[in-house]
Write a protein that holds these residues in place. Structure first.
Motif, PDB file in Angstrom:
ATOM      1  N   GLY A  49     -10.011  -9.164  -4.481  1.00 42.48           N
ATOM      2  CA  GLY A  49      -9.911 -10.415  -4.134  1.00 42.48           C
ATOM      3  C   GLY A  49      -8.725 -11.035  -4.885  1.00 42.48           C
ATOM      4  O   GLY A  49      -8.799 -12.250  -5.238  1.00 42.48           O
ATOM      5  N   SER A  50      -7.811 -10.180  -5.370  1.00 42.64           N
ATOM      6  CA  SER A  50      -6.635 -10.921  -5.982  1.00 42.64           C
ATOM      7  C   SER A  50      -5.381 -10.793  -5.307  1.00 42.64           C
ATOM      8  O   SER A  50      -5.464 -10.234  -4.149  1.00 42.64           O
ATOM      9  CB  SER A  50      -6.422 -10.005  -7.247  1.00 42.64           C
ATOM     10  N   GLU A  95      -4.223  -3.280   0.198  1.00 43.21           N
ATOM     11  CA  GLU A  95      -5.692  -3.125   0.728  1.00 43.21           C
ATOM     12  C   GLU A  95      -6.485  -3.387  -0.488  1.00 43.21           C
ATOM     13  O   GLU A  95      -7.665  -3.945  -0.579  1.00 43.21           O
ATOM     14  CB  GLU A  95      -5.817  -1.827   1.269  1.00 43.21           C
ATOM     15  N   ASP A  96      -5.985  -2.717  -1.865  1.00 45.02           N
ATOM     16  CA  ASP A  96      -6.706  -2.625  -3.015  1.00 45.02           C
ATOM     17  C   ASP A  96      -6.713  -4.223  -3.431  1.00 45.02           C
ATOM     18  O   ASP A  96      -7.913  -4.656  -4.090  1.00 45.02           O
ATOM     19  CB  ASP A  96      -6.151  -1.689  -3.946  1.00 45.02           C
ATOM     20  N   ALA A  97      -5.687  -4.868  -3.341  1.00 45.26           N
ATOM     21  CA  ALA A  97      -5.840  -6.390  -3.792  1.00 45.26           C
ATOM     22  C   ALA A  97      -6.824  -7.234  -3.082  1.00 45.26           C
ATOM     23  O   ALA A  97      -7.683  -7.894  -3.649  1.00 45.26           O
ATOM     24  CB  ALA A  97      -4.333  -7.042  -3.743  1.00 45.26           C
ATOM     25  N   ALA A  98      -6.809  -6.701  -1.798  1.00 42.03           N
ATOM     26  CA  ALA A  98      -7.761  -7.483  -0.947  1.00 42.03           C
ATOM     27  C   ALA A  98      -9.269  -7.349  -1.439  1.00 42.03           C
ATOM     28  O   ALA A  98     -10.169  -8.038  -1.284  1.00 42.03           O
ATOM     29  CB  ALA A  98      -7.519  -7.280   0.759  1.00 42.03           C
ATOM     30  N   ARG A  99      -9.544  -5.798  -1.658  1.00 37.50           N
ATOM     31  CA  ARG A  99     -10.910  -5.692  -1.866  1.00 37.50           C
ATOM     32  C   ARG A  99     -11.454  -6.191  -3.213  1.00 37.50           C
ATOM     33  O   ARG A  99     -12.514  -6.697  -3.416  1.00 37.50           O
ATOM     34  CB  ARG A  99     -10.891  -3.815  -2.196  1.00 37.50           C
TER      35      ARG A  99
END
Length: 79
Positions: free
Chosen positions: A66-67, A60-64
């Protein structure tokens, strides 16, 4: 990636989960070793359910941000 595929990325050994100590020794993954000044070393370990929850947080953090999310790195430095 399926749950079991993510779990297979880690090395498992008996230990006590940091969130579920009441379960006693179960298969866990080593996340980190703390070195408190007066008590030597303390391993932080996670059971399968907790590891998947931590992987979900990373995804979820990566999606936020954009990585790209790559499973299998919970507990690595820089997290």
């Amino acid at each position: 990636m399926e749950r079991q595929q993510i779990l297979d990325l880690y090395d498992w050994s008996p230990g006590v989960c940091f969130r579920h100590p009441e379960r006693g020794p179960i298969p866990t993954v080593h996340l980190k070793t703390l070195h408190p000044r007066d008590t030597g070393r303390h391993e932080i370990r996670a059971c399968a359910d907790c590891l998947i929850a931590l992987e979900d947080i990373r995804r979820e953090d990566a999606a936020r941000r954009g990585s790209e999310y790559e499973p299998g790195h919970v507990g690595d430095c820089g997290e």
